[in-house]
Design a protein around this motif. Structure first.
Motif, PDB file in Angstrom:
ATOM      1  N   LEU A 142      -7.259  -1.314   3.434  1.00  0.00           N
ATOM      2  CA  LEU A 142      -6.459  -1.171   2.216  1.00  0.00           C
ATOM      3  C   LEU A 142      -6.992  -0.012   1.386  1.00  0.00           C
ATOM      4  O   LEU A 142      -8.194   0.090   1.128  1.00  0.00           O
ATOM      5  N   VAL A 143      -6.074   0.883   0.974  1.00  0.00           N
ATOM      6  CA  VAL A 143      -6.412   1.964   0.052  1.00  0.00           C
ATOM      7  C   VAL A 143      -5.812   1.612  -1.307  1.00  0.00           C
ATOM      8  O   VAL A 143      -4.615   1.319  -1.398  1.00  0.00           O
ATOM      9  N   SER A 165      -0.041  -9.386   3.444  1.00  0.00           N
ATOM     10  CA  SER A 165       1.354  -9.111   3.792  1.00  0.00           C
ATOM     11  C   SER A 165       1.530  -7.777   4.493  1.00  0.00           C
ATOM     12  O   SER A 165       2.582  -7.515   5.075  1.00  0.00           O
ATOM     13  N   ARG A 166       0.497  -6.906   4.396  1.00  0.00           N
ATOM     14  CA  ARG A 166       0.572  -5.560   4.976  1.00  0.00           C
ATOM     15  C   ARG A 166       1.726  -4.758   4.384  1.00  0.00           C
ATOM     16  O   ARG A 166       2.341  -3.931   5.044  1.00  0.00           O
ATOM     17  N   ALA A 168      -4.437  -7.413  -4.600  1.00  0.00           N
ATOM     18  CA  ALA A 168      -5.122  -6.843  -3.436  1.00  0.00           C
ATOM     19  C   ALA A 168      -5.084  -7.822  -2.260  1.00  0.00           C
ATOM     20  O   ALA A 168      -4.848  -7.420  -1.105  1.00  0.00           O
ATOM     21  N   ARG A 169      -5.335  -9.097  -2.519  1.00  0.00           N
ATOM     22  CA  ARG A 169      -5.253 -10.095  -1.451  1.00  0.00           C
ATOM     23  C   ARG A 169      -3.847 -10.134  -0.854  1.00  0.00           C
ATOM     24  O   ARG A 169      -3.675 -10.175   0.374  1.00  0.00           O
ATOM     25  N   ALA A 170      -2.829 -10.095  -1.752  1.00  0.00           N
ATOM     26  CA  ALA A 170      -1.450 -10.165  -1.272  1.00  0.00           C
ATOM     27  C   ALA A 170      -1.107  -8.951  -0.416  1.00  0.00           C
ATOM     28  O   ALA A 170      -0.441  -9.075   0.626  1.00  0.00           O
ATOM     29  N   PHE A 224      -2.151   0.264  -0.943  1.00  0.00           N
ATOM     30  CA  PHE A 224      -1.443   0.656   0.275  1.00  0.00           C
ATOM     31  C   PHE A 224      -2.207   0.147   1.509  1.00  0.00           C
ATOM     32  O   PHE A 224      -3.359   0.565   1.727  1.00  0.00           O
ATOM     33  N   PRO A 225      -1.621  -0.728   2.325  1.00  0.00           N
ATOM     34  CA  PRO A 225      -2.261  -1.127   3.592  1.00  0.00           C
ATOM     35  C   PRO A 225      -2.332   0.076   4.530  1.00  0.00           C
ATOM     36  O   PRO A 225      -1.430   0.922   4.562  1.00  0.00           O
ATOM     37  N   CYS A 226      -3.430   0.191   5.284  1.00  0.00           N
ATOM     38  CA  CYS A 226      -3.599   1.269   6.259  1.00  0.00           C
ATOM     39  C   CYS A 226      -4.219   0.686   7.528  1.00  0.00           C
ATOM     40  O   CYS A 226      -4.485  -0.512   7.618  1.00  0.00           O
TER      41      CYS A 226
END
Length: 533
Positions: free
Chosen positions: A116-117, A88-89, A82-84, A110-112
């Protein structure tokens, strides 16, 4: 005019707050867990599935920092991934086993725009299907290996039994010739004992490798268990102390001998593998029991009657009640991956069930395990072969014409000498073709044909059939390293044919030849325990 309500017809615009509410409500119907995290790790949304997975209510989570509320709850790897993904998006996908829930999850981060989702998909069933497929493939490979082993064992046994027949035959003849006080007798007796032991080992390996093709028949269980333990000793680690307590001489059951052997070997192998570091005590026992009322055991129920109780006890790790309940499930194993298929006890259960028996298991962590197999006892078995009565009908030969055929020169010389010593006029052939040619040309007077079964170009049954085209009433004895069902059935159909285990030639061939020359009289067979062919 009165004020109109907002329209919710398809295509109509919806307020952002209403849209978020609709999406949130829809996500509550999704069976996979979902969490929405802001850039600062504030929990903005969780669905009902996430609440169930974590055991936390959304009211206690939304608006709070993830690292303060749920650190490690979704697995150690999630914290890293999750941190990564947040930094990194870029989307991150991975699988992880959650020990707390005993489930596998596929995690998708998934970055949003807002943060993050993360979607947690329960893939436990998929993993189970994959493991089952792998286990089935491994089982198929093992079955193919066992079939190959059976074929290989048959070929090796043919050559090895030829050697054993020669060793035992010459040793026996030497013992007959040596005077009682000769110092060489002790050496020859040791040679014979070693040969007898090798013969037993080969037969056990063949019986186990080839599996069972026999119909159920009445057998005394004690000799079957003794044979199984004899085979077990060669594989048992020296650090395991084995004790045996076999009673129940009257335990006669309708069984398949090879399957009884498989039950004993599977239970004993599981027992010593459960011992810490392979050190411990293994105890095998057999005795008769009688139940006055119906009894229910771990697997199966038994009616009130007499049973043979076969028990295998170890002082290993033991098992919890939860594990004991699942022991006989296919593919269930407590061993590390690659060290067990989880099929051994499932096979044991199938064999015992097919024989009308039951299994009881008693175990506790740190206190070892006791398996007890109950098989219904039936009436008396058929009388065993009486070798003393057999020898009484074997009068010395009087020059009868006997033809012996074997492609192995060592065995050929030994059997020829054995039959000549017994008083027969022997013609020996190393080739079935040469023998058949002499028979057809009238150059080989024959009152009895003795032939090896496995020979190049023509086996013993084919030679017997060809010889009988010229001498239709000649009796036949076929020797072989392994007596299979197909061979005995073919001999029965042909009639007047006896099958003898080759490495028992010294003990039984001369006596069987005497019977054959008398036309296998039924009264003689009944005296010895044999059945007329």
């Amino acid at each position: 005019m009165p004020r109109q309500e907002p329209s919710h017809r398809p295509g109509a615009s919806v307020a952002p707050e209403d849209g978020a509410a609709h999406v949130g409500a829809a996500l509550d119907y999704v069976t996979d867990a979902v969490i929405l995290l802001r850039h600062d790790w504030t929990i903005e949304f969780v669905n009902v599935a996430f609440e169930r997975a974590t055991g936390r209510q959304r009211e206690a989570l939304i608006g709070r920092n993830y690292w303060q509320s749920l650190p490690g709850v979704m697995g150690a790897r999630f914290d890293v991934e999750a941190r990564a993904a947040m930094q990194s998006r870029t989307a991150h996908l991975y699988e992880e086993f959650n020990a707390r829930l005993s489930k596998w999850f596929e995690c998708r981060a998934f970055p949003c725009e807002h943060g993050l989702v993360v979607l947690f998909m329960d893939i436990t069933m998929r993993k189970a299907d994959e493991l089952t497929r792998v286990d089935l493939e491994e089982k198929l490979v093992r079955i193919q290996r066992m079939e190959s082993l059976g074929t290989l064992a048959g070929g090796v046994a043919h050559d090895f039994n030829n050697i054993l027949a020669a060793i035992l035959g010459h040793a026996g003849m030497m013992l007959d010739e040596l005077p009682v006080g000769s110092p060489l007798r002790a050496h020859m007796q040791q040679i014979k004992r070693a040969g007898d032991r090798a013969r037993d080992i080969v037969q056990r390996i063949l019986a186990y490798a080839r599996g069972s093709g026999q119909e159920l028949a009445k057998h005394r269980l004690r000799p079957l268990v003794e044979d199984s333990i004899g085979l077990l000793r060669s594989t048992l680690p020296a650090t395991v102390r084995l004790t045996v307590d076999l009673h129940g001489d009257d335990c006669v059951a309708t069984v398949d001998p090879a399957e009884v052997q498989q039950v004993v070997l599977n239970l004993c192998t599981n027992a010593w593998q459960a011992m810490p570091g392979g050190h411990g005590h293994l105890h095998v026992a057999l005795h008769a029991v009688h139940f006055d009322a119906p009894r229910a055991f771990t697997i199966g129920r038994v009616a009130p009657t007499r049973y043979a109780a076969l028990s295998v006890r170890d002082d290993g790790h033991g098992m919890s009640e939860e594990v004991t309940k699942r022991l006989f499930e296919p593919f269930f194993t407590t061993k590390p991956r690659g060290q067990g298929t989880g099929l051994g006890l499932h096979i044991v259960h199938g064999i015992v069930h097919a024989h009308g028996g039951a299994i009881d298991v008693q175990s506790a962590p740190g206190r070892g395990t006791l398996f007890c197999v109950y098989l219904p006892v039936v009436g008396h078995e058929a009388a065993p072969l009486d070798t003393a009565a057999l020898s009484r009908v074997a009068d010395p030969g009087e020059g009868e014409h006997v033809v012996y055929v074997d492609d192995d020169p060592i065995v050929l010389l030994m059997v020829e000498a054995l039959l000549k010593k017994a008083g027969y006029d022997v013609r020996a052939y190393a080739s079935p073709d040469e023998c058949l040619e002499d028979v057809e040309q009238g150059r080989a007077p024959m009152q009895l044909l003795i032939t090896d079964f496995n020979m190049p170009g023509m086996n013993g049954l084919e030679l017997a059939a060809a010889v009988r085209a010229t001498l239709p009433r000649v009796p036949v004895i076929i020797t072989t390293g392994y007596i299979g069902e197909e061979l005995t059935d073919a001999a029965d159909r042909m009639g007047g044919v006896a099958v003898l285990q080759k490495e028992r030639s010294f003990e039984e061939l001369v006596e069987l030849a005497a019977l054959a020359l008398r036309g296998f009289p039924e009264s003689r067979f009944l005296d010895t325990g044999l059945s007329p062919l």
